[in-house]
Write a protein that holds these residues in place. Structure first.
Motif, PDB file in Angstrom:
ATOM      1  N   GLN A   1      -4.636  -8.218  -2.866  1.00  0.00           N
ATOM      2  CA  GLN A   1      -4.338  -9.463  -2.176  1.00  0.00           C
ATOM      3  C   GLN A   1      -2.842  -9.773  -2.221  1.00  0.00           C
ATOM      4  OE1 GLN A   1      -6.702 -11.052  -0.453  1.00  0.00           O
ATOM      5  NE2 GLN A   1      -8.064  -9.391  -1.096  1.00  0.00           N
ATOM      6  N   GLY A   2      -2.105  -8.996  -2.997  1.00  0.00           N
ATOM      7  CA  GLY A   2      -0.674  -9.238  -3.152  1.00  0.00           C
ATOM      8  C   GLY A   2       0.135  -8.444  -2.150  1.00  0.00           C
ATOM      9  N   PRO A   3       1.394  -8.090  -2.504  1.00  0.00           N
ATOM     10  CA  PRO A   3       2.265  -7.371  -1.582  1.00  0.00           C
ATOM     11  C   PRO A   3       1.710  -6.002  -1.208  1.00  0.00           C
ATOM     12  CG  PRO A   3       3.487  -8.281  -3.453  1.00  0.00           C
ATOM     13  CD  PRO A   3       2.043  -8.422  -3.780  1.00  0.00           C
ATOM     14  N   LYS A   4       2.133  -5.526  -0.035  1.00  0.00           N
ATOM     15  CA  LYS A   4       1.734  -4.195   0.401  1.00  0.00           C
ATOM     16  C   LYS A   4       2.343  -3.130  -0.505  1.00  0.00           C
ATOM     17  CE  LYS A   4       1.385  -5.119   5.377  1.00  0.00           C
ATOM     18  NZ  LYS A   4       1.840  -4.658   6.696  1.00  0.00           N
ATOM     19  N   VAL A   5       1.722  -1.943  -0.462  1.00  0.00           N
ATOM     20  CA  VAL A   5       2.305  -0.790  -1.150  1.00  0.00           C
ATOM     21  C   VAL A   5       3.504  -0.329  -0.333  1.00  0.00           C
ATOM     22  CG1 VAL A   5       1.937   1.574  -1.911  1.00  0.00           C
ATOM     23  CG2 VAL A   5       0.096  -0.104  -2.136  1.00  0.00           C
ATOM     24  N   ASP A   6       4.634  -0.148  -0.994  1.00  0.00           N
ATOM     25  CA  ASP A   6       5.855   0.232  -0.288  1.00  0.00           C
ATOM     26  C   ASP A   6       5.741   1.623   0.314  1.00  0.00           C
ATOM     27  OD1 ASP A   6       7.124  -2.143  -0.954  1.00  0.00           O
ATOM     28  OD2 ASP A   6       7.954  -1.329  -2.819  1.00  0.00           O
ATOM     29  N   PRO A   7       6.302   1.837   1.507  1.00  0.00           N
ATOM     30  CA  PRO A   7       6.362   3.186   2.077  1.00  0.00           C
ATOM     31  C   PRO A   7       7.049   4.140   1.109  1.00  0.00           C
ATOM     32  CG  PRO A   7       6.984   1.545   3.711  1.00  0.00           C
ATOM     33  CD  PRO A   7       6.893   0.828   2.405  1.00  0.00           C
ATOM     34  N   GLY A   8       6.523   5.344   1.009  1.00  0.00           N
ATOM     35  CA  GLY A   8       7.077   6.343   0.106  1.00  0.00           C
ATOM     36  C   GLY A   8       6.406   6.384  -1.249  1.00  0.00           C
ATOM     37  N   THR A   9       5.599   5.373  -1.581  1.00  0.00           N
ATOM     38  CA  THR A   9       4.905   5.359  -2.871  1.00  0.00           C
ATOM     39  C   THR A   9       3.896   6.502  -2.940  1.00  0.00           C
ATOM     40  OG1 THR A   9       5.115   2.956  -3.032  1.00  0.00           O
ATOM     41  CG2 THR A   9       3.425   3.992  -4.393  1.00  0.00           C
ATOM     42  N   VAL A  10       3.878   7.222  -4.063  1.00  0.00           N
ATOM     43  CA  VAL A  10       2.926   8.322  -4.240  1.00  0.00           C
ATOM     44  C   VAL A  10       1.515   7.757  -4.401  1.00  0.00           C
ATOM     45  CG1 VAL A  10       2.220  10.220  -5.749  1.00  0.00           C
ATOM     46  CG2 VAL A  10       4.648   9.862  -5.237  1.00  0.00           C
ATOM     47  N   VAL A  11       0.564   8.337  -3.669  1.00  0.00           N
ATOM     48  CA  VAL A  11      -0.826   7.910  -3.712  1.00  0.00           C
ATOM     49  C   VAL A  11      -1.680   9.094  -4.181  1.00  0.00           C
ATOM     50  CG1 VAL A  11      -2.780   7.063  -2.362  1.00  0.00           C
ATOM     51  CG2 VAL A  11      -0.461   6.254  -1.855  1.00  0.00           C
ATOM     52  N   PRO A  12      -2.482   8.917  -5.230  1.00  0.00           N
ATOM     53  CA  PRO A  12      -3.311  10.027  -5.715  1.00  0.00           C
ATOM     54  C   PRO A  12      -4.446  10.352  -4.750  1.00  0.00           C
ATOM     55  CG  PRO A  12      -3.800   8.015  -6.938  1.00  0.00           C
ATOM     56  CD  PRO A  12      -2.626   7.695  -6.070  1.00  0.00           C
ATOM     57  N   LEU A  13      -4.435  11.569  -4.240  1.00  0.00           N
ATOM     58  CA  LEU A  13      -5.470  12.037  -3.315  1.00  0.00           C
ATOM     59  C   LEU A  13      -5.462  13.561  -3.329  1.00  0.00           C
ATOM     60  CD1 LEU A  13      -7.531  10.900  -1.184  1.00  0.00           C
ATOM     61  CD2 LEU A  13      -5.789  11.373   0.543  1.00  0.00           C
ATOM     62  N   SER A  14      -6.626  14.159  -3.116  1.00  0.00           N
ATOM     63  CA  SER A  14      -6.728  15.619  -3.140  1.00  0.00           C
ATOM     64  C   SER A  14      -5.782  16.259  -2.132  1.00  0.00           C
ATOM     65  CB  SER A  14      -8.160  16.045  -2.823  1.00  0.00           C
ATOM     66  OG  SER A  14      -9.060  15.555  -3.794  1.00  0.00           O
ATOM     67  N   ALA A  15      -5.136  17.349  -2.547  1.00  0.00           N
ATOM     68  CA  ALA A  15      -4.210  18.063  -1.675  1.00  0.00           C
ATOM     69  C   ALA A  15      -4.954  18.646  -0.474  1.00  0.00           C
ATOM     70  CB  ALA A  15      -3.516  19.174  -2.451  1.00  0.00           C
ATOM     71  N   PRO A  16      -4.267  18.884   0.638  1.00  0.00           N
ATOM     72  CA  PRO A  16      -4.929  19.433   1.824  1.00  0.00           C
ATOM     73  C   PRO A  16      -5.669  20.738   1.578  1.00  0.00           C
ATOM     74  CG  PRO A  16      -2.756  18.617   2.381  1.00  0.00           C
ATOM     75  CD  PRO A  16      -2.856  18.543   0.890  1.00  0.00           C
ATOM     76  N   ALA A  17      -5.198  21.539   0.642  1.00  0.00           N
ATOM     77  CA  ALA A  17      -5.849  22.825   0.375  1.00  0.00           C
ATOM     78  C   ALA A  17      -7.114  22.693  -0.463  1.00  0.00           C
ATOM     79  CB  ALA A  17      -4.864  23.758  -0.333  1.00  0.00           C
ATOM     80  N   ASP A  18      -7.379  21.517  -0.998  1.00  0.00           N
ATOM     81  CA  ASP A  18      -8.558  21.309  -1.839  1.00  0.00           C
ATOM     82  C   ASP A  18      -9.831  21.504  -1.014  1.00  0.00           C
ATOM     83  OD1 ASP A  18     -10.743  19.815  -3.281  1.00  0.00           O
ATOM     84  OD2 ASP A  18      -9.113  19.496  -4.705  1.00  0.00           O
ATOM     85  N   PRO A  19     -10.807  22.278  -1.517  1.00  0.00           N
ATOM     86  CA  PRO A  19     -12.038  22.562  -0.741  1.00  0.00           C
ATOM     87  C   PRO A  19     -12.948  21.350  -0.553  1.00  0.00           C
ATOM     88  CG  PRO A  19     -12.207  23.467  -2.958  1.00  0.00           C
ATOM     89  CD  PRO A  19     -10.788  23.004  -2.792  1.00  0.00           C
ATOM     90  N   THR A  20     -12.632  20.210  -1.174  1.00  0.00           N
ATOM     91  CA  THR A  20     -13.473  19.025  -0.988  1.00  0.00           C
ATOM     92  C   THR A  20     -13.307  18.406   0.403  1.00  0.00           C
ATOM     93  OG1 THR A  20     -11.745  17.715  -2.079  1.00  0.00           O
ATOM     94  CG2 THR A  20     -13.611  18.435  -3.427  1.00  0.00           C
ATOM     95  N   TRP A  21     -12.247  18.755   1.119  1.00  0.00           N
ATOM     96  CA  TRP A  21     -12.098  18.299   2.497  1.00  0.00           C
ATOM     97  C   TRP A  21     -13.078  19.066   3.380  1.00  0.00           C
ATOM     98  CZ3 TRP A  21      -8.872  14.338   3.941  1.00  0.00           C
ATOM     99  CH2 TRP A  21      -7.851  13.966   3.053  1.00  0.00           C
ATOM    100  N   ALA A  22     -13.773  18.356   4.270  1.00  0.00           N
ATOM    101  CA  ALA A  22     -14.754  18.992   5.159  1.00  0.00           C
ATOM    102  C   ALA A  22     -14.536  18.530   6.599  1.00  0.00           C
ATOM    103  CB  ALA A  22     -16.173  18.642   4.715  1.00  0.00           C
ATOM    104  N   LEU A  23     -14.783  19.417   7.548  1.00  0.00           N
ATOM    105  CA  LEU A  23     -14.589  19.089   8.952  1.00  0.00           C
ATOM    106  C   LEU A  23     -15.666  18.131   9.459  1.00  0.00           C
ATOM    107  CD1 LEU A  23     -13.564  22.524  10.523  1.00  0.00           C
ATOM    108  CD2 LEU A  23     -12.152  20.454  10.411  1.00  0.00           C
ATOM    109  N   VAL A  24     -15.241  17.116  10.221  1.00  0.00           N
ATOM    110  CA  VAL A  24     -16.159  16.190  10.884  1.00  0.00           C
ATOM    111  C   VAL A  24     -15.632  15.920  12.294  1.00  0.00           C
ATOM    112  CG1 VAL A  24     -16.897  15.074   8.743  1.00  0.00           C
ATOM    113  CG2 VAL A  24     -14.966  14.122  10.033  1.00  0.00           C
ATOM    114  N   ASP A  25     -16.498  15.366  13.128  1.00  0.00           N
ATOM    115  CA  ASP A  25     -16.125  15.043  14.500  1.00  0.00           C
ATOM    116  C   ASP A  25     -15.768  13.563  14.640  1.00  0.00           C
ATOM    117  OD1 ASP A  25     -16.614  17.655  15.430  1.00  0.00           O
ATOM    118  OD2 ASP A  25     -18.750  17.222  15.699  1.00  0.00           O
TER     119      ASP A  25
END
Length: 220
Positions: A61-85
């Protein structure tokens, strides 16, 4: 009607007057919104993307996350990503939606945009509609995901507002821009997301302006 709404309505009325004044062959010619400038490569529409579903902490509810801030998320090469339409509709789960103290979750939709030859000037990501969620946009820098646009403060209004996010100047041809659009919503909630476009900002901003008039300003 708000001051912003009146401004958009006047602009819309001006466009209509201009169209009426055009010769018939111009009105019935190719749609200017889909014509690509000969100096620019075409924008790319993604109807198939990489998807990742993860728990989410909280909508601030407070200030936005500043552009450039690192966000923890699986890397693109991680097999947990799956194709969807896309477009994609996730129906409401009545059991999870009624659970007490239900948490938040995020559906991330990743696109890998290969920069074409001839790309110059700023690029952008355009999402015509996202329903049932706050929207964040991240970009992968080769090592980390970084915040580009934090729309958490538009939780209640996002369903009716198109999203246009500046991706900066075009990289060298042959490179790839990796971007993820996150829909953050309550567990069991209903969500919808349209196909994602990436391309020259000048052309996509025209689409975004028309969409905002049609789905946000005109109904007022």
């Amino acid at each position: 009607m708000t001051e912003r709404g009146r401004g958009w309505l006047l602009r819309w009325a001006g466009w209509l007057v201009w169209l009426v004044a055009l010769p018939a062959q111009a009105v019935h010619g190719p749609d200017p919104d889909v014509i690509q400038s000969p100096a620019q490569p075409p924008q790319q529409e993604y109807t198939q993307v990489w998807h990742l579903h993860v728990p989410f902490g909280s909508i601030r509810q407070g200030p936005k996350v500043d552009p450039g801030t690192v966000v923890p998320l699986s890397a693109p090469a991680d097999p947990t990503w799956a194709l969807v339409d896309l477009p994609r509709f996730e129906g409401r789960d009545p059991i999870r939606a009624r659970a007490p103290n239900r948490g938040l979750e995020a559906d991330w939709y990743r696109v890998d945009y290969p920069v074409p030859a001839g790309a110059t000037g700023p690029l952008a990501l355009y999402l015509p509609r996202a329903v049932g969620a706050a929207v964040q946009v991240l970009r992968f820098d080769g090592r980390h995901w970084r915040m580009v646009s934090d729309g958490a403060d538009r939780w209640r209004e996002q369903w009716n507002v198109p999203i246009l996010v500046d991706l900066g100047e075009a990289a060298a041809a042959g490179g790839t821009i990796v971007v993820a659009v996150g829909l953050i919503h309550y567990e069991g909630g209903e969500t919808r997301v349209a196909p994602i476009r990436v391309g020259p900002r000048a052309e996509l901003s025209s689409r975004a302006e028309w969409r905002e008039v049609l789905q946000h300003v005109a109904p007022q």
